[in-house]
Motif scaffolding. Sequence first.
Motif, PDB file in Angstrom:
ATOM      1  N   LEU A 316      78.012   2.443  12.030  1.00  8.25           N
ATOM      2  CA  LEU A 316      78.633   3.768  11.958  1.00  8.25           C
ATOM      3  C   LEU A 316      80.156   3.664  12.018  1.00  8.25           C
ATOM      4  O   LEU A 316      80.869   4.306  11.240  1.00  8.25           O
ATOM      5  N   ALA A 317      80.641   2.864  12.974  1.00  4.35           N
ATOM      6  CA  ALA A 317      82.094   2.723  13.120  1.00  4.35           C
ATOM      7  C   ALA A 317      82.710   2.085  11.883  1.00  4.35           C
ATOM      8  O   ALA A 317      83.786   2.487  11.430  1.00  4.35           O
ATOM      9  N   ALA A 319      81.691   2.336   8.909  1.00  8.85           N
ATOM     10  CA  ALA A 319      81.657   3.303   7.814  1.00  8.85           C
ATOM     11  C   ALA A 319      82.633   4.454   8.024  1.00  8.85           C
ATOM     12  O   ALA A 319      82.719   5.356   7.191  1.00  8.85           O
ATOM     13  N   GLY A 320      83.361   4.421   9.133  1.00  4.29           N
ATOM     14  CA  GLY A 320      84.335   5.474   9.404  1.00  4.29           C
ATOM     15  C   GLY A 320      83.756   6.702  10.053  1.00  4.29           C
ATOM     16  O   GLY A 320      84.416   7.753  10.092  1.00  4.29           O
ATOM     17  N   THR A 321      82.513   6.589  10.580  1.00  4.26           N
ATOM     18  CA  THR A 321      81.873   7.734  11.244  1.00  4.26           C
ATOM     19  C   THR A 321      81.392   7.310  12.630  1.00  4.26           C
ATOM     20  O   THR A 321      80.183   7.315  12.891  1.00  4.26           O
ATOM     21  N   PRO A 322      82.298   6.935  13.512  1.00  2.16           N
ATOM     22  CA  PRO A 322      81.878   6.434  14.827  1.00  2.16           C
ATOM     23  C   PRO A 322      81.198   7.511  15.665  1.00  2.16           C
ATOM     24  O   PRO A 322      81.417   8.703  15.468  1.00  2.16           O
ATOM     25  N   ALA A 323      80.365   7.067  16.598  1.00  2.00           N
ATOM     26  CA  ALA A 323      79.713   7.990  17.521  1.00  2.00           C
ATOM     27  C   ALA A 323      80.760   8.662  18.392  1.00  2.00           C
ATOM     28  O   ALA A 323      81.847   8.119  18.631  1.00  2.00           O
ATOM     29  N   ASP A 324      80.441   9.844  18.906  1.00  2.00           N
ATOM     30  CA  ASP A 324      81.415  10.565  19.715  1.00  2.00           C
ATOM     31  C   ASP A 324      81.541   9.919  21.093  1.00  2.00           C
ATOM     32  O   ASP A 324      80.643   9.216  21.559  1.00  2.00           O
TER      33      ASP A 324
END
Length: 423
Positions: A316-317, A319-324
Amino acid sequence: MASTHDTSDRLTTILEKVRALGPTLRERAADAERAGRHSDETIADLHATGVFDIGSPAEFGGYELTVREQLDVIAEVSKWDGSCGWSVWAGASTNWIPAGSGARVVEEVYGPAWVGPRVAGSSHFPASRGRAKRVEGGWVVSGGPWTFGSDALWAPFTNLGCLADDGEGPYLVALQVPRDELRFLDDWQVAGMCATGSVSITLAGDELFVPEHRGVDFRHIVDGSLDNGLKGDLWKVPSLGWAFSTMAGMSIGLAQGALERFLERSAGRPVRGTTYKNQLEAPLTHLLLAEVHSKIQSATLMTRANAEETDRLGALAAAGTPADPAYMQMFSGRVLVETAYAAKWCAEAIELLQRNSGSTAIMQSEPIQRAWRDARVITLHGALNLEALSENYGRLMAGAQPHKVAGITTLDRFAPAAPDKTV
């Protein structure tokens, strides 16, 4: 998107080589314990299986296995010898430190050919006795000794934790120091994991100049803010997930190895105080085995889930969409407490096997007694204080914040930002 590569074939090959080497590691274990360190031959043999490259960058010829795959390797090595498992775990799980230190450090660590682990780490906690002072072009390091230097005897660099203060309060600096600038103390006389050679370290002189690029504010390493030139998802995984889910692999491997050894030595062995002539035919043994299985299986399933989640969060990180941050805080707290429980359950499983193996199981030549001691050492690791980790995770579950502590395992760094009351 980050680059990915299929590592399943590489994992299979490494595991096959470790299984072939395993009986030799077990045979050498008693001598290595007495020496307080692995032999150079053992380090070379482990290197030939590929285990020291499982967490190294693909850009430099490393295998860059996923965290889940690294877990399997560490468990397999540990099944044969806990000290070897520890050295492989330390070599793999500390790769995030040089990788977080920037491209020049990455080049220095992984560029040259080397037999053995690439990097060691020591004293990355606020209690570090090391001190670092900024000077023109770098840092002046003093103090020490730096303790628990796992893999430092065989690595080309050791990353030393030092406290620095530029006038706004102390902070931790990680300094990458070549082995020829260090001295290793002969102080590793311990109850378990005896062959890891996790000695204390001092500087070759009273002070040492370290070039600027080799000294990094530890907060930058933790948050991954420095460009390292590496493309794989592994370099975006949460460091606590990587370090501690693989750490549990040591406990699991030790317990699996002890169970296999128990079954092997119990065949045809009478049970003292009963009429049973074969321990494996006794109902009390059957009850024991079911309990041991359940403890090991619980630890294994929980740990695998954490390793897989670590890999998912890395993807996720990347891909530029890290967890909150709130989820990252909960996950990090969970990995820590569940690793501590995995270590506890596996140590308890080995304790049951040891207790039912008879007095001959105390002989130094018997692998079960060594697994018993090694597993207990893992439960005593400074980062696996079960009660403290349980309180912190319980606080998170109850909607409260964990204790604010400095160091690698601090959880408050993931806390969501406070709402802006000026809006």
